[in-house]
Design a protein around this motif. Structure first.
Motif, mmCIF file in Angstrom:
data_model
loop_
_atom_site.group_PDB
_atom_site.id
_atom_site.type_symbol
_atom_site.label_atom_id
_atom_site.label_comp_id
_atom_site.label_asym_id
_atom_site.label_seq_id
_atom_site.Cartn_x
_atom_site.Cartn_y
_atom_site.Cartn_z
ATOM 1 N N CYS A 22 31.823 23.884 52.084
ATOM 2 C CA CYS A 22 32.316 25.186 51.619
ATOM 3 C C CYS A 22 33.802 25.121 51.287
ATOM 4 O O CYS A 22 34.260 25.757 50.325
ATOM 5 N N MET A 23 34.568 24.343 52.054
ATOM 6 C CA MET A 23 35.996 24.234 51.806
ATOM 7 C C MET A 23 36.272 23.537 50.472
ATOM 8 O O MET A 23 37.143 23.966 49.705
ATOM 9 N N VAL A 24 35.515 22.492 50.179
ATOM 10 C CA VAL A 24 35.697 21.786 48.910
ATOM 11 C C VAL A 24 35.317 22.676 47.727
ATOM 12 O O VAL A 24 36.037 22.755 46.717
ATOM 13 N N VAL A 25 34.191 23.376 47.851
ATOM 14 C CA VAL A 25 33.742 24.251 46.757
ATOM 15 C C VAL A 25 34.717 25.402 46.560
ATOM 16 O O VAL A 25 35.061 25.761 45.420
ATOM 17 N N ALA A 26 35.192 26.000 47.665
ATOM 18 C CA ALA A 26 36.119 27.125 47.552
ATOM 19 C C ALA A 26 37.439 26.700 46.923
ATOM 20 O O ALA A 26 38.018 27.438 46.109
ATOM 21 N N SER A 27 37.929 25.518 47.265
ATOM 22 C CA SER A 27 39.176 25.046 46.662
ATOM 23 C C SER A 27 39.012 24.798 45.170
ATOM 24 O O SER A 27 39.908 25.110 44.377
ATOM 25 N N GLU A 28 37.857 24.286 44.769
ATOM 26 C CA GLU A 28 37.600 24.055 43.347
ATOM 27 C C GLU A 28 37.561 25.371 42.573
ATOM 28 O O GLU A 28 38.142 25.489 41.481
ATOM 29 N N ILE A 29 36.903 26.374 43.138
ATOM 30 C CA ILE A 29 36.829 27.681 42.474
ATOM 31 C C ILE A 29 38.203 28.326 42.397
ATOM 32 O O ILE A 29 38.591 28.885 41.358
ATOM 33 N N ASN A 64 32.544 10.606 50.853
ATOM 34 C CA ASN A 64 31.838 10.487 52.129
ATOM 35 C C ASN A 64 32.769 10.007 53.227
ATOM 36 O O ASN A 64 32.712 10.487 54.374
ATOM 37 N N VAL A 65 33.633 9.075 52.893
ATOM 38 C CA VAL A 65 34.635 8.613 53.876
ATOM 39 C C VAL A 65 35.559 9.757 54.264
ATOM 40 O O VAL A 65 35.933 9.913 55.438
ATOM 41 N N ALA A 66 35.947 10.583 53.299
ATOM 42 C CA ALA A 66 36.809 11.728 53.608
ATOM 43 C C ALA A 66 36.111 12.713 54.530
ATOM 44 O O ALA A 66 36.737 13.292 55.428
ATOM 45 N N PHE A 67 34.815 12.911 54.341
ATOM 46 C CA PHE A 67 34.077 13.832 55.209
ATOM 47 C C PHE A 67 33.963 13.294 56.629
ATOM 48 O O PHE A 67 33.986 14.070 57.591
ATOM 49 N N ASN A 68 33.831 11.990 56.757
ATOM 50 C CA ASN A 68 33.612 11.400 58.074
ATOM 51 C C ASN A 68 34.897 10.975 58.783
ATOM 52 O O ASN A 68 34.829 10.439 59.889
ATOM 53 N N PHE A 105 28.574 21.652 56.794
ATOM 54 C CA PHE A 105 28.625 22.867 55.977
ATOM 55 C C PHE A 105 30.039 23.424 55.791
ATOM 56 O O PHE A 105 30.406 23.805 54.669
ATOM 57 N N PRO A 106 30.886 23.513 56.838
ATOM 58 C CA PRO A 106 32.247 24.046 56.610
ATOM 59 C C PRO A 106 33.067 23.205 55.638
ATOM 60 O O PRO A 106 33.801 23.761 54.802
#
Length: 501
Positions: free
Chosen positions: A277-284, A198-202, A273-274
């Protein structure tokens, strides 16, 4: 005579014939095709595995409270029915009550953990320090997952062990407190992970989020250039499924906390949302690249992922049998290292603190939401069971489901069946729950009665492929069964050792 012009002419006109080394170039082309098939086959496995984790996770919120209520109702009304059985409660009911009590106690204990103070404490640290903390949390999470299911299994077996057996344990109460302490500490650990994310997102410049995403690519370096056997790749695949599902739940927690801070303004969701999506895409992307090069360097075909999927499906189908030895949620925990209790405690804590329920209409919405969760759980279970039966049939593993039924001959006395059941229940927790249902001796004489179900998972975890071929070299059918049994006996007890770099 050699001359410069003749040398240049030979360099410009010399030829070569690739067909003279046809096998080599055909193999290289097949490797390229295998790498191209990896994303599709891997994502099929991941998709199926994530829904398996979702099924076990929804079970905690939907069917577990109902099962606890039924078990408590049976316990209260027991004097009305009389003691027809030696047990006050069935083993499954005892385990359900223990899970429910652990959830309730840990939920109230989590109220003493201040999420806001933890957030500001982590936010005040430097970026590099947070990066190190996040790596330490990942390692600690794998260690907790490795040891946590052992603690819970020890509690379940201690509480349901037959009375006539000689007890060699410290008692149910110490085991219960150990389980409560484990679930509470693991829930706090996951909360710190969610807070760091959460800190990374903010953060304003998103530098911490970028560093945390780059940590996934460091995982490629620690995995690709190692020797992997077929069974080790299965362990890694299960661990990746668990890791991806846990990340999805952590992202859900982060979104809930941020939406609460902005008074549930839907516009802020599109701001998050972006990054999501960036975190999920990097994991995939990391999973695809990692598995593609592991299969390339170790000469493993892409068809192996369909075998992995069939093994996971076999666990689900075998858990639906009458003679199943364990609940499917526990089977998923042993196979993948995914333990839903700590994650469920944290999610309940975040949801109850983020959403205020006031008024009759709010309670009606809660009841409707609970009914929707039950419907989703039932629908998910039905679809998973249907697909699992299809995968098991395609892998030709149906005979393993009926082996226990065939070995239980009707002429066998009840005392032998009961002793056989007790001996099977005494298998150490290092074995997969489904393995106790499926494993049969490979060589059996026709005139001998069926022996106790045995498992040699430790042998297959440490035996090279060459020795496996020597063991099963009698016929091609036995080789096929041996490879299938290897996958069925793989559990998550060596995942952490293989994944920590």
């Amino acid at each position: 005579d050699l001359s410069l012009l003749r040398f240049i002419s030979a360099e410009l006109t010399r030829g070569y014939f690739l067909e003279h080394n046809e096998a080599k170039y055909t193999e290289r082309r097949e490797r390229v095709y295998t790498c191209m098939r990896i994303p599709k086959e891997l994502e099929k496995l991941m998709f199926f595995g994530i829904f398996l984790c979702l099924d076990a996770f929804l079970y905690v919120f939907t069917l577990l409270p109902l099962r606890v209520f039924l078990a408590m109702f049976r316990f209260i009304t027991l004097p009305c029915y009389g003691l027809r059985d030696r047990r006050l409660l069935q083993p499954a009911q005892v385990c359900d009550i223990l899970k429910g009590v652990i959830l309730v106690i840990c939920y109230f204990m989590m109220h003493y953990v201040d999420y806001s103070m933890m957030y500001h404490l982590i936010r005040g640290q430097s970026v590099i320090k947070l990066y190190i903390i996040y790596n330490m949390l990942e390692v600690a999470d794998r260690l907790f997952s490795s040891f946590g299911q052992d603690i819970l299994d020890a509690l379940y077996w201690t509480a349901t062990e037959p009375k006539e057996r000689k007890r060699a344990h410290i008692g149910v109460i110490p085991h219960f407190f150990m389980a409560v302490l484990y679930v509470f500490l693991h829930a706090i650990l996951i909360m710190v992970q969610a807070t760091t994310l959460n800190v990374a997102f903010n953060s304003h410049n998103k530098s911490l989020l970028t560093i945390m995403m780059s940590n996934n690519f460091v995982e490629i370096k620690g995995s690709v250039f190692k020797k992997f056997e077929k069974n080790n790749l299965f362990q890694m695949s299960n661990s990746d499924i668990k890791e991806r599902f846990t990340n999805y739940v952590l992202l859900l927690i982060v979104c809930l906390r941020n939406m609460e801070q902005f008074s549930w303004n839907p516009d802020h969701l599109w701001v998050l949302f972006p990054d999501v999506c960036m975190v999920v895409a990097s994991e995939i992307a990391v999973d695809i690249v990692k598995h593609a090069f592991i299969t390339k360097f170790n000469d493993i075909t892409a068809d192996v992922y369909s075998e992995y999927r069939a093994s996971l499906a076999f666990d689900l189908v075998s858990s639906r049998q009458k003679n199943a030895y364990t609940d499917y949620s526990d089977s998923v925990s042993r196979r993948m290292g995914f333990i839903p209790l700590p994650l469920a405690v944290l999610l309940i804590r975040v949801v109850t603190s983020s959403i205020k329920v006031q008024g009759v209409l709010a309670y009606v919405c809660v009841v409707l939401f609970y009914c929707g969760l039950i419907s989703l759980k039932v629908l998910n279970s039905i679809v998973l069971l249907g697909k699992s039966c299809q995968y098991v049939k395609e892998a030709k593993m149906e005979e393993k489901l009926f082996n226990p039924v065939l070995t239980a001959t009707p002429g066998k006395p009840a005392g032998k069946q009961q002793s056989m059941f007790k001996s099977t229940q005494g298998i150490s927790t290092d074995e997969n729950g489904s393995a106790s249902v499926t494993n049969q001796p490979v060589h059996q004489k026709e005139n001998t009665p069926s022996l106790l179900v045995t498992s040699n998972s430790d042998q297959f975890l440490t035996t090279p492929d060459g020795e496996e071929k020597d063991i099963s070299q009698d016929s091609s059918e036995l080789k096929h069964r041996s490879s299938k049994k290897d996958l069925l006996e793989i559990d998550r007890f060596t995942i952490c050792g293989n994944r920590i770099d």
